[in-house]
Design an enzyme around this catalytic site. Structure first.
Site, short mmCIF file in Angstrom:
data_model
loop_
_atom_site.label_atom_id
_atom_site.label_comp_id
_atom_site.label_asym_id
_atom_site.label_seq_id
_atom_site.Cartn_x
_atom_site.Cartn_y
_atom_site.Cartn_z
N GLU A 167 -4.71 -0.47 -12.46
CA GLU A 167 -5.39 0.83 -12.49
C GLU A 167 -5.18 1.63 -13.78
O GLU A 167 -4.81 2.80 -13.75
CB GLU A 167 -4.95 1.67 -11.28
CG GLU A 167 -5.20 0.95 -9.97
CD GLU A 167 -4.73 1.71 -8.73
OE1 GLU A 167 -4.08 2.76 -8.89
OE2 GLU A 167 -4.99 1.25 -7.63
N GLU A 272 -7.92 -6.65 -2.85
CA GLU A 272 -7.38 -5.71 -1.86
C GLU A 272 -8.48 -5.31 -0.87
O GLU A 272 -8.67 -4.14 -0.56
CB GLU A 272 -6.82 -4.46 -2.56
CG GLU A 272 -5.80 -4.79 -3.63
CD GLU A 272 -5.10 -3.56 -4.22
OE1 GLU A 272 -5.22 -2.46 -3.67
OE2 GLU A 272 -4.42 -3.74 -5.26
#
Ligand code: GLA
Length: 385
Positions: A167, A272
């Protein structure tokens, strides 16, 4: 009297034992009858799940059996994040990660390490000097190198792929303003990959992020990855987290993101996956774990169960997504769910604490949902390659 007592005790122990045996047998029979995701997708891509300690330390026999029957790739939900594995300077907790890796090896699974560099779940000391002031570039780089060499080095040849940087991008595609960026500068990303490669030259190394289906963020990610490749940074793949909603992103957006990353010659993974079925708490779709909102009844409409219409819509959503994934067999190497059963999911507590969400393929008791059947059907109806 004593004899009567002993008999009673034996009877109770026997009843307890047979109860446990019946439970285990039922779980085994049920998993033997249920088709398996990993078999249905054999030859296409790995099917993975993020595991919590109860699952990989085999404390919860029923769910451990489910993991072994259904998945051939695993990711630790939290055990390898900096705050868990390296909470204090010079002190590492390898107990859970060791058991996680052993579980994967014993069951011949593709083992993922998650993650090495992130701005969340990283203790404050990492970014500070002895006086609590911001650390300087050299100190932080030294810490990063030591952390990566220690953690990746310990599982050299055993963890198959690492989410090296997690991220690092803002929604507008620019580099996220994290302490990593502010203190080290933008080469922290290249350095992290370089350190991981030194520690295990065989391990696959990934960049991992959410909302990569959004045009602006996708553009930023492609630029970042191209730059890293041009500099010769040892990056092998990109993880699209896949925290999705019922109608967003569209299948076309998911398709376009996989295509674009594939063109860079990188391995692509969905890392995910889950589908949030609950109303949005605010106009934001992403996975920023620092956001939160108040619990209100209208935000938790399915506390007593998921209506059949929503259950079917979720199955449709999953069928659509797996249709896209199957189109990209070859480039797409793995699809990993963020959790095993609905009860495991972080989406019961994010961004609103205490909701009842239904984002995965197995219900709270580990039973396959209509979405599971839809994913199995998608594999069977795909045209052979
Ligand atoms: C991000 C992280 C994961 C996890 C999820 C939510 O996507 O990469 O490790 O924390 O958020 O649980």
């Amino acid at each position: 009297m004593a004899c009567h007592f002993t008999k009673q005790l034996l009877r109770t122990a026997f009843a307890g034992f047979s109860c446990l045996a019946i439970l285990l047998l039922t779980a085994l029979l049920a998993s033997a009858q249920t088709p398996s995701l990993k078999d249905a997708y054999k030859g296409s891509f790995f099917i993975g799940a993020a595991l919590n300690p109860a699952e990989f330390t085999e404390q919860d026999a029923r769910f451990t059996a489910l993991v072994i029957a259904q998945f051939n790739a695993i990711t630790p939900e939290n055990a390898l994040k900096w705050e868990s594995v390296h909470p204090q300077p010079g002190s590492y907790n390898f107990d859970l990660p060791d058991r996680y890796v052993a579980f994967g090896e014993n069951n011949h699974m593709f083992i993922v390490g998650h993650n090495l560099v992130w701005h969340n779940q990283t203790p404050a000391w990492v970014f500070q000097d002895d006086k609590g002031n911001p650390a300087d570039r050299e100190t932080l780089l030294k810490r990063l190198r030591e952390h990566i060499h220690t953690v990746v080095g310990r599982y050299h040849g055993r963890i198959n792929g690492w989410d090296v940087v997690n991220e690092a991008l803002e929604e507008d595609g620019t580099l996220r303003q994290t302490p990593w960026l502010k203190i080290i500068g933008e080469d922290y990303i290249a350095k992290a990959f370089q350190f991981a490669h030194e520690a295990d030259p065989q391990a696959e190394l990934y960049y991992n992020d959410y909302n990569l289906e959004n045009e602006t963020k996708l553009k930023g990610a492609l630029e970042l990855l191209r730059k890293l490749q041009a500099q010769g940074v040892p990056i092998s793949g990109v993880g699209i987290q896949g925290h999705y909603h019922m109608d967003s992103p569209s299948n076309e957006q998911v398709d376009a993101a996989i295509t674009a990353f594939g063109k860079l010659g990188l391995k692509v993974m969905i890392t995910e996956l889950d589908v949030d079925v609950l109303p949005l708490a605010f106009q934001y779709m992403g996975a920023d774990v620092t956001l939160s909102a108040e619990l209100q009844p209208k935000l938790n409409p399915y506390a007593k169960g998921l209506p059949d219409a929503v259950q079917q819509a979720l199955a449709q959503r999953y069928a659509g997504l797996f249709g896209v994934f199957l189109k990209h067999r070859g480039v797409l190497k793995r699809v990993t769910f963020w959790g095993v059963t609905d009860g495991d999911s972080w989406l019961n507590n994010w961004p609103v604490k205490g909701r009842t969400n239904y984002p995965l393929l197995f219900d709270r008791s580990g039973q396959p949902k209509p979405a599971f059947d839809a994913v199995i059907r998608a594999a069977h109806s795909a045209t052979p390659q």
